[in-house]
Design a protein around this motif. Structure first.
Motif, PDB file in Angstrom:
ATOM      1  N   GLU A  52       0.850  -1.183   0.000  1.00  0.00           N
ATOM      2  CA  GLU A  52       0.000   0.000   0.000  1.00  0.00           C
ATOM      3  C   GLU A  52       0.889   1.237   0.000  1.00  0.00           C
ATOM      4  OE1 GLU A  52      -4.107   0.991   2.054  1.00  0.00           O
ATOM      5  OE2 GLU A  52      -2.467   1.004   3.509  1.00  0.00           O
ATOM      6  N   LEU A  53       0.595   2.123  -0.925  1.00  0.00           N
ATOM      7  CA  LEU A  53       1.267   3.410  -1.001  1.00  0.00           C
ATOM      8  C   LEU A  53       0.271   4.462  -0.539  1.00  0.00           C
ATOM      9  CD1 LEU A  53       2.941   2.954  -4.508  1.00  0.00           C
ATOM     10  CD2 LEU A  53       3.704   2.134  -2.269  1.00  0.00           C
ATOM     11  N   GLY A  54       0.741   5.684  -0.412  1.00  0.00           N
ATOM     12  CA  GLY A  54      -0.160   6.737   0.027  1.00  0.00           C
ATOM     13  C   GLY A  54       0.081   8.033  -0.718  1.00  0.00           C
ATOM     14  N   ARG A  61      -5.721  15.928   5.499  1.00  0.00           N
ATOM     15  CA  ARG A  61      -4.484  15.732   6.268  1.00  0.00           C
ATOM     16  C   ARG A  61      -4.241  14.268   6.602  1.00  0.00           C
ATOM     17  NH1 ARG A  61      -3.840  20.660  10.501  1.00  0.00           N
ATOM     18  NH2 ARG A  61      -3.799  22.310   8.966  1.00  0.00           N
ATOM     19  N   THR A  62      -4.564  13.418   5.638  1.00  0.00           N
ATOM     20  CA  THR A  62      -4.318  11.988   5.783  1.00  0.00           C
ATOM     21  C   THR A  62      -3.760  11.454   4.467  1.00  0.00           C
ATOM     22  OG1 THR A  62      -6.544  11.403   5.047  1.00  0.00           O
ATOM     23  CG2 THR A  62      -6.209  11.652   7.433  1.00  0.00           C
ATOM     24  N   TYR A  63      -3.152  10.272   4.577  1.00  0.00           N
ATOM     25  CA  TYR A  63      -2.702   9.598   3.365  1.00  0.00           C
ATOM     26  C   TYR A  63      -3.861   8.834   2.761  1.00  0.00           C
ATOM     27  CZ  TYR A  63       2.176  10.679   4.164  1.00  0.00           C
ATOM     28  OH  TYR A  63       3.362  11.339   4.317  1.00  0.00           O
ATOM     29  N   LEU A  64      -4.187   9.143   1.521  1.00  0.00           N
ATOM     30  CA  LEU A  64      -5.194   8.377   0.800  1.00  0.00           C
ATOM     31  C   LEU A  64      -4.522   7.110   0.300  1.00  0.00           C
ATOM     32  CD1 LEU A  64      -6.807  11.288  -1.246  1.00  0.00           C
ATOM     33  CD2 LEU A  64      -7.511  10.364   0.981  1.00  0.00           C
ATOM     34  N   HIS A  93       9.553   7.087  -0.300  1.00  0.00           N
ATOM     35  CA  HIS A  93       8.648   7.096  -1.436  1.00  0.00           C
ATOM     36  C   HIS A  93       9.151   6.059  -2.428  1.00  0.00           C
ATOM     37  CE1 HIS A  93       6.920  11.410  -0.825  1.00  0.00           C
ATOM     38  NE2 HIS A  93       7.045  10.752   0.320  1.00  0.00           N
ATOM     39  N   VAL A  94       8.227   5.436  -3.153  1.00  0.00           N
ATOM     40  CA  VAL A  94       8.610   4.413  -4.118  1.00  0.00           C
ATOM     41  C   VAL A  94       7.907   4.632  -5.445  1.00  0.00           C
ATOM     42  CG1 VAL A  94       9.094   2.634  -2.391  1.00  0.00           C
ATOM     43  CG2 VAL A  94       6.820   2.783  -3.365  1.00  0.00           C
ATOM     44  N   VAL A  95       8.566   4.154  -6.486  1.00  0.00           N
ATOM     45  CA  VAL A  95       7.947   4.007  -7.795  1.00  0.00           C
ATOM     46  C   VAL A  95       8.005   2.516  -8.089  1.00  0.00           C
ATOM     47  CG1 VAL A  95       8.054   4.537 -10.253  1.00  0.00           C
ATOM     48  CG2 VAL A  95       8.683   6.283  -8.573  1.00  0.00           C
ATOM     49  N   CYS A  96       6.828   1.923  -8.339  1.00  0.00           N
ATOM     50  CA  CYS A  96       6.735   0.497  -8.596  1.00  0.00           C
ATOM     51  C   CYS A  96       6.318   0.257 -10.042  1.00  0.00           C
ATOM     52  CB  CYS A  96       5.713  -0.144  -7.670  1.00  0.00           C
ATOM     53  SG  CYS A  96       6.146  -0.029  -5.924  1.00  0.00           S
ATOM     54  N   GLY A  97       6.965  -0.712 -10.689  1.00  0.00           N
ATOM     55  CA  GLY A  97       6.659  -1.056 -12.078  1.00  0.00           C
ATOM     56  C   GLY A  97       5.770  -2.286 -12.145  1.00  0.00           C
ATOM     57  N   THR A 103       3.489   2.351 -14.172  1.00  0.00           N
ATOM     58  CA  THR A 103       4.030   2.535 -12.832  1.00  0.00           C
ATOM     59  C   THR A 103       2.972   3.084 -11.882  1.00  0.00           C
ATOM     60  OG1 THR A 103       4.823   4.762 -13.372  1.00  0.00           O
ATOM     61  CG2 THR A 103       6.391   2.949 -13.641  1.00  0.00           C
ATOM     62  N   VAL A 104       3.247   2.901 -10.599  1.00  0.00           N
ATOM     63  CA  VAL A 104       2.449   3.492  -9.539  1.00  0.00           C
ATOM     64  C   VAL A 104       3.450   3.954  -8.488  1.00  0.00           C
ATOM     65  CG1 VAL A 104       2.087   1.266  -8.371  1.00  0.00           C
ATOM     66  CG2 VAL A 104       0.505   3.165  -7.950  1.00  0.00           C
ATOM     67  N   GLY A 105       3.179   5.094  -7.885  1.00  0.00           N
ATOM     68  CA  GLY A 105       4.128   5.604  -6.909  1.00  0.00           C
ATOM     69  C   GLY A 105       3.438   6.327  -5.779  1.00  0.00           C
ATOM     70  N   GLY A 106       4.190   6.534  -4.712  1.00  0.00           N
ATOM     71  CA  GLY A 106       3.673   7.272  -3.576  1.00  0.00           C
ATOM     72  C   GLY A 106       4.507   7.021  -2.335  1.00  0.00           C
ATOM     73  N   HIS A 107       3.999   7.506  -1.224  1.00  0.00           N
ATOM     74  CA  HIS A 107       4.621   7.310   0.083  1.00  0.00           C
ATOM     75  C   HIS A 107       4.475   5.832   0.446  1.00  0.00           C
ATOM     76  CE1 HIS A 107       5.705   8.485   4.214  1.00  0.00           C
ATOM     77  NE2 HIS A 107       4.843   7.553   4.572  1.00  0.00           N
ATOM     78  N   LEU A 108       5.568   5.185   0.864  1.00  0.00           N
ATOM     79  CA  LEU A 108       5.510   3.766   1.203  1.00  0.00           C
ATOM     80  C   LEU A 108       4.877   3.579   2.575  1.00  0.00           C
ATOM     81  CD1 LEU A 108       6.171   0.818   0.592  1.00  0.00           C
ATOM     82  CD2 LEU A 108       8.449   1.225   1.559  1.00  0.00           C
ATOM     83  N   LEU A 109       3.685   3.005   2.584  1.00  0.00           N
ATOM     84  CA  LEU A 109       2.990   2.689   3.822  1.00  0.00           C
ATOM     85  C   LEU A 109       3.252   1.239   4.241  1.00  0.00           C
ATOM     86  CD1 LEU A 109      -0.426   4.422   3.063  1.00  0.00           C
ATOM     87  CD2 LEU A 109       1.435   5.279   4.511  1.00  0.00           C
ATOM     88  N   ARG A 110       3.267   0.338   3.249  1.00  0.00           N
ATOM     89  CA  ARG A 110       3.438  -1.088   3.522  1.00  0.00           C
ATOM     90  C   ARG A 110       3.846  -1.780   2.235  1.00  0.00           C
ATOM     91  NH1 ARG A 110       0.200  -5.176   2.557  1.00  0.00           N
ATOM     92  NH2 ARG A 110      -1.539  -3.847   1.923  1.00  0.00           N
ATOM     93  N   GLY A 111       4.767  -2.727   2.344  1.00  0.00           N
ATOM     94  CA  GLY A 111       5.169  -3.515   1.190  1.00  0.00           C
ATOM     95  C   GLY A 111       5.557  -4.918   1.599  1.00  0.00           C
ATOM     96  N   GLU A 112       4.875  -5.908   1.046  1.00  0.00           N
ATOM     97  CA  GLU A 112       5.211  -7.305   1.319  1.00  0.00           C
ATOM     98  C   GLU A 112       6.254  -7.743   0.296  1.00  0.00           C
ATOM     99  OE1 GLU A 112       3.126 -11.691   1.399  1.00  0.00           O
ATOM    100  OE2 GLU A 112       1.843  -9.916   1.481  1.00  0.00           O
TER     101      GLU A 112
END
Length: 147
Positions: A52-54, A61-64, A93-97, A103-112
């Motif tokens: 999950e990214l944000g 004032r929250t991460y969507l 922050h990550v950019v995922c392919g 791509t999708v990117g954002g603030h890294l909230l969780r990554g398995e």
């Protein structure tokens, strides 16, 4: 803009390799706390099975949440470690392919992690701190302070 030049002749680098199935944010936070990293630059590459990214919404004032419900390549992970309430914490922050090259990117909230995640933590001195900015609703890096 506020800038503080930090210089020191000492240097320390941690290489963190996360194993398949580990949750990336938790694993990196555990490592930086175990090795007492106060402030650092962080980079990484690898892959996630899901996560999950944000996106920070300034009105609420929250991460969507931006769900990542498929295997992706972590093309770029960039961030820092700074003190938050006296505890070192990863901010990345990550950019995922995706399989199709999008791509999708954002603030890294969780990554398995799958199959691996390779993180390089380069310590900087003195320790950096985050200060809560009530107008924005986020803890922001404060280069003028050290905890």
């Amino acid at each position: 803009m506020r800038v503080r030049e930090l210089t020191d002749q000492r240097s320390r680098v941690l290489v963190i390799v996360c194993d398949q199935g580990e949750e990336a944010v938790r694993a990196v936070n555990e490592a930086i706390r175990q090795y007492r990293v106060g402030a650092a630059q962080v980079t990484g590459v690898g892959g996630f099975r899901a996560g999950e990214l944000g996106y920070f919404d300034r009105t609420s004032r929250t991460y969507l949440p931006i769900p990542v419900d498929e295997q992706v390549e972590v093309l770029s992970l960039v961030g820092d470690v700074a003190q938050r309430d006296g505890t070192p914490e990863l901010h990345a922050h990550v950019v995922c392919g995706r399989r199709d090259g999008s791509t999708v990117g954002g603030h890294l909230l969780r990554g398995e992690v799958f199959p691996t995640l390779e993180i390089i933590v380069t310590e900087v001195v003195p320790a950096l701190a985050r200060r809560f900015d009530a107008d924005i609703g986020l803890a922001l890096l404060d280069p003028g302070s050290a905890d």
